[in-house]
Design a protein around this motif. Structure first.
Motif, PDB file in Angstrom:
ATOM      1  N   GLU A   6       7.310   9.022   1.955  1.00  0.00           N
ATOM      2  CA  GLU A   6       6.409   7.874   1.883  1.00  0.00           C
ATOM      3  C   GLU A   6       5.365   8.162   0.819  1.00  0.00           C
ATOM      4  O   GLU A   6       4.650   9.162   0.906  1.00  0.00           O
ATOM      5  CB  GLU A   6       5.756   7.644   3.247  1.00  0.00           C
ATOM      6  N   LEU A   7       5.281   7.294  -0.175  1.00  0.00           N
ATOM      7  CA  LEU A   7       4.383   7.514  -1.304  1.00  0.00           C
ATOM      8  C   LEU A   7       3.366   6.390  -1.432  1.00  0.00           C
ATOM      9  O   LEU A   7       3.632   5.240  -1.072  1.00  0.00           O
ATOM     10  CB  LEU A   7       5.165   7.626  -2.619  1.00  0.00           C
TER      11      LEU A   7
ATOM     12  N   GLU B 294       0.815  -1.215   0.000  1.00  0.00           N
ATOM     13  CA  GLU B 294       0.000   0.000   0.000  1.00  0.00           C
ATOM     14  C   GLU B 294       0.850   1.267   0.000  1.00  0.00           C
ATOM     15  O   GLU B 294       0.396   2.310  -0.465  1.00  0.00           O
ATOM     16  CB  GLU B 294      -0.929   0.007   1.223  1.00  0.00           C
ATOM     17  N   ILE B 295       2.049   1.184   0.522  1.00  0.00           N
ATOM     18  CA  ILE B 295       2.918   2.352   0.590  1.00  0.00           C
ATOM     19  C   ILE B 295       4.345   1.940   0.239  1.00  0.00           C
ATOM     20  O   ILE B 295       4.694   0.755   0.301  1.00  0.00           O
ATOM     21  CB  ILE B 295       2.907   3.002   1.997  1.00  0.00           C
ATOM     22  N   ALA B 296       5.150   2.924  -0.132  1.00  0.00           N
ATOM     23  CA  ALA B 296       6.571   2.707  -0.415  1.00  0.00           C
ATOM     24  C   ALA B 296       7.351   3.864   0.192  1.00  0.00           C
ATOM     25  O   ALA B 296       6.949   5.026   0.072  1.00  0.00           O
ATOM     26  CB  ALA B 296       6.823   2.621  -1.909  1.00  0.00           C
ATOM     27  N   ARG B 297       8.470   3.543   0.847  1.00  0.00           N
ATOM     28  CA  ARG B 297       9.310   4.559   1.466  1.00  0.00           C
ATOM     29  C   ARG B 297      10.649   4.628   0.748  1.00  0.00           C
ATOM     30  O   ARG B 297      11.200   3.602   0.359  1.00  0.00           O
ATOM     31  CB  ARG B 297       9.544   4.249   2.947  1.00  0.00           C
ATOM     32  N   ILE B 298      11.147   5.835   0.594  1.00  0.00           N
ATOM     33  CA  ILE B 298      12.487   6.031   0.051  1.00  0.00           C
ATOM     34  C   ILE B 298      13.263   6.935   0.997  1.00  0.00           C
ATOM     35  O   ILE B 298      12.702   7.820   1.648  1.00  0.00           O
ATOM     36  CB  ILE B 298      12.463   6.641  -1.371  1.00  0.00           C
TER      37      ILE B 298
ATOM     38  N   TRP C  70      11.279   0.769   0.063  1.00  0.00           N
ATOM     39  CA  TRP C  70      10.865  -0.279   0.995  1.00  0.00           C
ATOM     40  C   TRP C  70       9.344  -0.325   0.941  1.00  0.00           C
ATOM     41  O   TRP C  70       8.666   0.652   1.259  1.00  0.00           O
ATOM     42  CB  TRP C  70      11.352   0.017   2.405  1.00  0.00           C
ATOM     43  N   TRP C  71       8.822  -1.487   0.558  1.00  0.00           N
ATOM     44  CA  TRP C  71       7.375  -1.650   0.389  1.00  0.00           C
ATOM     45  C   TRP C  71       6.753  -2.114   1.698  1.00  0.00           C
ATOM     46  O   TRP C  71       7.363  -2.866   2.460  1.00  0.00           O
ATOM     47  CB  TRP C  71       7.088  -2.665  -0.714  1.00  0.00           C
TER      48      TRP C  71
END
Length: 238
Positions: free
Chosen positions: A111-112, A36-40, A137-138
């Motif tokens: 966070e996208l 649902e989200i991905a962080r970079i 990071w998913w």
């Protein structure tokens, strides 16, 4: 000491009684769902011959990165600044120590939720000078419906398993005695990737000289739930 009367409530027997035998089972569920989200992680670096010039350079680069990330608006769910540092680099030769240059850095986490935007933003950030991008990071949100669905499936499996044991003895379940939640958790993102590919369309009106967006594929997330359940059943005829 007062003697127990026939009408007084009787203490619970841990392992049941011949009149009310107990069944103890474990219910377990494993789901694989899309993230649902991905962080970079973004590390912005700067340098200067003196502390002030290094700080000014870092401020300028940091502002540019933040403006770029914020330009994606609703695709960005969270944007946070972490550690900031300004470090002198000393000369290695000579009688006395002298500062040769200063290095600065600032750490940013984004966070996208829009993974198409993620592919383009990642390449645009990586194209900036003295900018490092880590990730993505998913993950699932803590309140993701996937966790609830896994818990429900674990309970259903426990009930079904207990019924099968009772049926094997020629009897039926009569009551639920205990339900213990062992825990439901999302595993780290180290599993096979989703089969679908992300789109490569431009996002947010990027300039013509912007590098082509990375073609990212979200990693599937595994959700695991376990429960212990105890039931009573009608006395079987053995």
């Amino acid at each position: 000491m007062t003697a127990a009367t026939p009408d007084a409530p009787q203490p619970a027997v841990p392992y049941g009684t011949p009149e009310a035998p107990r069944i103890a089972v474990r219910g377990e569920a494993r789901l694989e769902v899309d993230p649902e989200i991905a962080r970079i992680g973004i590390t912005v670096a700067a340098r200067g011959r003196d502390r002030r010039s290094a700080l000014d350079d870092l401020t300028r680069r940091n502002t540019g990165v933040l403006d770029l990330v914020k330009s994606y608006q609703d695709a960005v769910e969270r944007l946070e600044t972490g550690a900031i540092s300004i470090t002198p680099e000393l000369t290695k030769h000579g009688r006395g120590e002298r500062v040769r240059t200063y290095h600065g850095s600032v750490r940013i986490t984004a966070e996208l939720t829009d993974f198409t935007a993620l592919g383009e933003l990642t390449t645009r950030l990586a194209d900036l000078e003295l900018t490092r991008v880590d990730g993505p990071w998913w993950a699932l949100r803590p309140d993701s419906p996937a966790h609830r669905e896994a818990r429900k499936k674990a309970v259903h499996e426990a009930v079904q398993r207990a019924r099968e044991y009772a049926e094997a003895l020629g009897t039926r379940l009569s009551a639920l005695v205990e339900l213990a939640d062992i825990g439901a958790e999302s595993a780290p993102p180290a599993y096979p990737q989703a089969p679908g590919r992300m789109r490569s369309a431009a996002y947010g009106g990027a300039a013509e000289d912007t590098p082509a967006p990375l073609d990212l594929e979200p990693q599937r997330q595994r959700v695991h739930a376990q429960i212990n359940a105890r039931f009573t059943m009608a006395p079987p005829r053995l």
